[in-house]
Design a protein around this motif. Sequence first.
Motif, PDB file in Angstrom:
ATOM      1  N   SER A  70       0.817  -1.208   0.000  1.00  0.00           N
ATOM      2  CA  SER A  70       0.000   0.000   0.000  1.00  0.00           C
ATOM      3  C   SER A  70       0.858   1.268   0.000  1.00  0.00           C
ATOM      4  N   ALA A  71       1.997   1.226   0.662  1.00  0.00           N
ATOM      5  CA  ALA A  71       2.889   2.388   0.739  1.00  0.00           C
ATOM      6  C   ALA A  71       3.752   2.546  -0.512  1.00  0.00           C
ATOM      7  N   SER A  72       3.784   1.540  -1.368  1.00  0.00           N
ATOM      8  CA  SER A  72       4.658   1.536  -2.546  1.00  0.00           C
ATOM      9  C   SER A  72       3.934   2.051  -3.785  1.00  0.00           C
ATOM     10  N   ALA A  73       4.672   2.743  -4.645  1.00  0.00           N
ATOM     11  CA  ALA A  73       4.113   3.196  -5.920  1.00  0.00           C
ATOM     12  C   ALA A  73       4.025   2.029  -6.898  1.00  0.00           C
ATOM     13  N   MET A  74       4.990   1.101  -6.811  1.00  0.00           N
ATOM     14  CA  MET A  74       4.945  -0.085  -7.657  1.00  0.00           C
ATOM     15  C   MET A  74       5.868  -1.145  -7.083  1.00  0.00           C
ATOM     16  N   ILE A  75       5.578  -2.365  -7.484  1.00  0.00           N
ATOM     17  CA  ILE A  75       6.418  -3.501  -7.119  1.00  0.00           C
ATOM     18  C   ILE A  75       6.873  -4.125  -8.425  1.00  0.00           C
ATOM     19  N   VAL A  76       8.192  -4.359  -8.523  1.00  0.00           N
ATOM     20  CA  VAL A  76       8.742  -4.900  -9.761  1.00  0.00           C
ATOM     21  C   VAL A  76       9.482  -6.196  -9.498  1.00  0.00           C
ATOM     22  N   ILE A 135       5.660 -12.149   0.395  1.00  0.00           N
ATOM     23  CA  ILE A 135       4.852 -11.532  -0.660  1.00  0.00           C
ATOM     24  C   ILE A 135       3.507 -12.239  -0.787  1.00  0.00           C
ATOM     25  N   SER A 136       2.469 -11.453  -1.037  1.00  0.00           N
ATOM     26  CA  SER A 136       1.128 -12.018  -1.186  1.00  0.00           C
ATOM     27  C   SER A 136       1.023 -12.828  -2.475  1.00  0.00           C
ATOM     28  N   THR A 137       0.133 -13.808  -2.467  1.00  0.00           N
ATOM     29  CA  THR A 137      -0.128 -14.638  -3.644  1.00  0.00           C
ATOM     30  C   THR A 137      -0.585 -13.772  -4.804  1.00  0.00           C
ATOM     31  N   GLU A 138      -1.405 -12.761  -4.531  1.00  0.00           N
ATOM     32  CA  GLU A 138      -1.917 -11.877  -5.582  1.00  0.00           C
ATOM     33  C   GLU A 138      -0.776 -11.171  -6.314  1.00  0.00           C
ATOM     34  N   VAL A 139       0.204 -10.628  -5.571  1.00  0.00           N
ATOM     35  CA  VAL A 139       1.326  -9.932  -6.209  1.00  0.00           C
ATOM     36  C   VAL A 139       2.207 -10.927  -6.956  1.00  0.00           C
ATOM     37  N   ASP A 150       4.016 -19.453  -6.662  1.00  0.00           N
ATOM     38  CA  ASP A 150       3.489 -19.303  -5.307  1.00  0.00           C
ATOM     39  C   ASP A 150       4.210 -20.245  -4.335  1.00  0.00           C
ATOM     40  N   GLU A 151       5.138 -21.048  -4.873  1.00  0.00           N
ATOM     41  CA  GLU A 151       5.942 -21.908  -4.006  1.00  0.00           C
ATOM     42  C   GLU A 151       6.807 -21.012  -3.133  1.00  0.00           C
ATOM     43  N   ARG A 152       6.899 -21.315  -1.867  1.00  0.00           N
ATOM     44  CA  ARG A 152       7.607 -20.438  -0.918  1.00  0.00           C
ATOM     45  C   ARG A 152       8.937 -21.017  -0.473  1.00  0.00           C
TER      46      ARG A 152
END
Length: 144
Positions: free
Chosen positions: A22-28, A128-132, A140-142
């Motif tokens: 939420s605080a980030s402009a983007m995640i790459v 990191i969330s599954t959605e991202v 999604d493997e952790r």
Amino acid sequence: MLPPPPPMVDSAFYATFEQLESASAMIVGGTVITEERTEFNGNDVVAYTVDVRASTSGDPSHVEVLIPAVQEGLVGTAETQGLEVGREYVLALSELDDWWQLTSPAGQSAFVVDDGIVARSLDGTLEISTEVLDRLGLSDERVG
């Protein structure tokens, strides 16, 4: 197991990945291809060029990420933890004029990617969330 306590510094610290996002402009998601020590607004910084593979916002081909440099003769801090050239990361970014910076120190804003699998943040506090992961096309493997 309890998460580690927040660092005792003035930098942002997020209790959850959702707060960081939420605080980030983007995640790459991308690979660091260069690093160069330079100056920004009178401060020594390291400029990292990241070849972007995927992004949650827009479609940049690369970004320049500034991280404060460790001053000669001083011990590094959470704010000066750098990135490794040739390594793939997921990075949480905020705008800084025409550049980018990590939303919080690298310990929380950088996640190593190995063979498409993303580890916890460098300091181990966030996952990191599954959605991202889906938006970045990562497994999604952790790990970690």
